[in-house]
Write a protein that holds these residues in place. Structure first.
Motif, PDB file in Angstrom:
ATOM      1  N   LEU A 102       0.824  -1.212   0.000  1.00  0.00           N
ATOM      2  CA  LEU A 102       0.000   0.000   0.000  1.00  0.00           C
ATOM      3  C   LEU A 102       0.858   1.261   0.000  1.00  0.00           C
ATOM      4  O   LEU A 102       0.499   2.265  -0.633  1.00  0.00           O
ATOM      5  N   LEU A 103       1.992   1.209   0.676  1.00  0.00           N
ATOM      6  CA  LEU A 103       2.924   2.341   0.649  1.00  0.00           C
ATOM      7  C   LEU A 103       3.468   2.535  -0.766  1.00  0.00           C
ATOM      8  O   LEU A 103       3.541   3.664  -1.271  1.00  0.00           O
ATOM      9  N   ALA A 104       3.824   1.448  -1.420  1.00  0.00           N
ATOM     10  CA  ALA A 104       4.341   1.522  -2.791  1.00  0.00           C
ATOM     11  C   ALA A 104       3.304   2.103  -3.745  1.00  0.00           C
ATOM     12  O   ALA A 104       3.646   2.839  -4.686  1.00  0.00           O
ATOM     13  N   ASP A 105       2.028   1.793  -3.508  1.00  0.00           N
ATOM     14  CA  ASP A 105       0.969   2.346  -4.346  1.00  0.00           C
ATOM     15  C   ASP A 105       0.963   3.871  -4.303  1.00  0.00           C
ATOM     16  O   ASP A 105       0.763   4.540  -5.323  1.00  0.00           O
ATOM     17  N   LYS A 106       1.194   4.446  -3.124  1.00  0.00           N
ATOM     18  CA  LYS A 106       1.203   5.903  -3.000  1.00  0.00           C
ATOM     19  C   LYS A 106       2.382   6.504  -3.748  1.00  0.00           C
ATOM     20  O   LYS A 106       2.254   7.548  -4.403  1.00  0.00           O
ATOM     21  N   TYR A 107       3.532   5.843  -3.668  1.00  0.00           N
ATOM     22  CA  TYR A 107       4.694   6.342  -4.415  1.00  0.00           C
ATOM     23  C   TYR A 107       4.434   6.309  -5.920  1.00  0.00           C
ATOM     24  O   TYR A 107       4.861   7.210  -6.651  1.00  0.00           O
ATOM     25  N   GLU A 108       3.734   5.289  -6.377  1.00  0.00           N
ATOM     26  CA  GLU A 108       3.432   5.199  -7.809  1.00  0.00           C
ATOM     27  C   GLU A 108       2.495   6.320  -8.235  1.00  0.00           C
ATOM     28  O   GLU A 108       2.684   6.933  -9.291  1.00  0.00           O
ATOM     29  N   ILE A 109       1.495   6.610  -7.413  1.00  0.00           N
ATOM     30  CA  ILE A 109       0.582   7.719  -7.725  1.00  0.00           C
ATOM     31  C   ILE A 109       1.366   9.028  -7.811  1.00  0.00           C
ATOM     32  O   ILE A 109       1.195   9.822  -8.748  1.00  0.00           O
ATOM     33  N   ALA A 110       2.237   9.266  -6.851  1.00  0.00           N
ATOM     34  CA  ALA A 110       3.007  10.518  -6.818  1.00  0.00           C
ATOM     35  C   ALA A 110       3.949  10.628  -8.005  1.00  0.00           C
ATOM     36  O   ALA A 110       4.113  11.714  -8.579  1.00  0.00           O
TER      37      ALA A 110
END
Length: 445
Positions: A102-110
């Motif tokens: 889930l943390l990686a998902d946020k980095y991908e969005i950013a």
């Protein structure tokens, strides 16, 4: 693009000096009294300030899951318009960032949408210590622990869990400190008296000094017991300031503290006019608290200044006490508000830049940012001290469309912002042609 900034008043590392600055690719190529380069686009900065972009160590940009309030793209646009070139975002999105995936998902969005540089805190809960320990301190700013109520499964109140987090997490632990039991007891007291419609002026009595101090002192005690690296967020009371010291150089401190713009600008007297628009957790409290926090900023018990930017829709905020959410949007106007205090003689402009750029870079070990130095990333802001900025609905960039500063006139104007050498804001317009980058860190204590 190559830029040559001519005759800027550079506010950096405690001094103000007039120099030229050459930006090439993503870096500050050269700083000198005079630079000539016919291949660069020249920008006249005479009479204007050139400062390193602010690094905001506490924002809530609401993506994923709460994007009706804001999203990484919209809020990062507002941030660069306010001179904030890097941000660190909190894990209480939906779903909460409690796993590495889930943390990686946020980095991908950013990576696909953020105009500013970014990092995201890993979230801690009562039952995810194994996931927390997988976090890479090289490219994640820290671990966030809510020692007070939060969204979803993020209240960490089990003593065994807290000891495990403080004893085993090798990287920075950032805490929201309000004692949950105290807050709940106070809520019940005021609910018994007023029902659902508690007057907003009692917010600082419900989320009280005692609740803050009990929790902050526990966090400091745990950090000392385990020699953990603790960063206490949004200090709101004079009493808590006794927990922090100012003798150790910032780069060597194990326990650090942050103050936010709203606790330095507003006081309980402002509830009468602003109502739930200035409902934050921790609460805005007394004038004496505000004055004490300012003094702690000046004597370095408070290490950094941030926003705790947390947008909600105006419909959500215009509600009864218990239904109105806590938080408000600040990134577009935080630097202007602090510079206004410098104009008023509360703090020097050099100290404003220290607390918003240099100190966050040092405290977190942000690599090659936060200072105007040759070889550093060109995260830069040009500020005109001879123009004013009046906050109105017409110029607010937040997705939520409102600001607690509406109607305020600041005596500075953000003219241009550069992120990694790209001009991303120019005279009231955000330039959506490049994305920020993931922050990297080199402080691993």
């Amino acid at each position: 693009m190559k830029y040559l900034l001519k005759q800027a008043t550079i506010i950096n590392e405690g001094t103000s000096t007039v120099s030229d600055v050459l930006i090439q690719n993503d870096r500050i190529e050269k700083i000198a009294s005079t630079i000539e380069d016919g291949t660069a686009k020249e920008i006249n900065c005479e009479g204007k300030y050139l400062v390193p972009g602010s690094i905001d160590d506490q924002v809530h940009f609401r993506e994923p899951g709460l994007t009706h309030k804001g999203n990484i793209h919209s809020e990062s646009r507002a941030a660069v318009a306010g001179g904030i070139t890097s941000f660190m975002e909190m894990p209480n999105t939906v779903p909460n960032a409690l796993t590495q995936e889930l943390l990686a998902d946020k980095y991908e969005i950013a990576a696909n949408s953020s105009i500013a540089n970014y990092s995201f805190f890993m979230g801690a809960s009562n039952d995810n210590i194994e996931e927390v320990l997988k976090t890479n301190p090289k490219d994640v700013c820290g671990v966030k622990v809510f020692m007070g109520s939060s969204t979803g499964n993020m209240l960490v109140d089990e003593p065994t869990t807290l000891n495990k987090i403080f004893g085993e997490v090798p990287m920075l632990i950032a805490t929201h400190c309000e004692d949950e039991g105290t807050v709940r007891r106070n809520m019940e007291t005021y609910k018994a008296k007023f029902g659902e419609d508690v007057p907003i002026k009692y917010h600082p009595e419900i989320r009280s000094e005692e609740a803050c101090y009990l929790s902050s002192s526990m966090a400091v005690e745990l950090a000392k017991k385990h020699n953990a690296r603790l960063h206490v967020l949004h200090i709101s009371t004079a009493k808590e300031l006794s927990l922090f010291e100012n003798k150790t150089p910032l780069a060597e401190k194990r326990i650090t503290a942050e103050a936010c713009v709203h606790h330095l600008w507003f006081s309980e007297e402002d509830y009468a006019e602003k109502q739930t628009l200035i409902k934050w957790n921790p609460a805005v409290k007394k004038k004496t608290d505000r004055e004490a926090i300012w003094q702690a900023v000046l004597d370095n018990r408070i290490d950094v200044l941030a926003t705790d930017h947390a947008p909600h829709t105006i419909e959500e905020k215009n509600n009864t006490y218990f239904k109105a959410p806590s938080g408000g949007p600040l990134v577009q106007h935080a630097l202007l508000a602090l510079l206004e205090k410098s104009k008023q003689g509360v703090i020097s402009k050099e100290r404003v830049i220290e607390k918003t750029a240099h100190a966050p870079a040092t405290l977190f070990g942000v690599e090659n940012r936060g200072f105007i130095r040759e070889g550093y990333f060109a995260d830069l802001v040009i500020i005109d001290p001879n123009k004013t900025t009046t906050v109105s609905k017409d110029n607010i960039l937040y997705n939520c469309g409102w600001s607690p500063f509406e109607g305020t006139t600041f005596n500075h104007q953000i003219e241009k912002t550069f992120v990694n050498g790209n001009m991303v804001y120019d005279n009231h317009k955000v330039i959506d042609q490049s994305n920020g980058r993931r922050l990297s860190f080199n402080r691993f204590d």
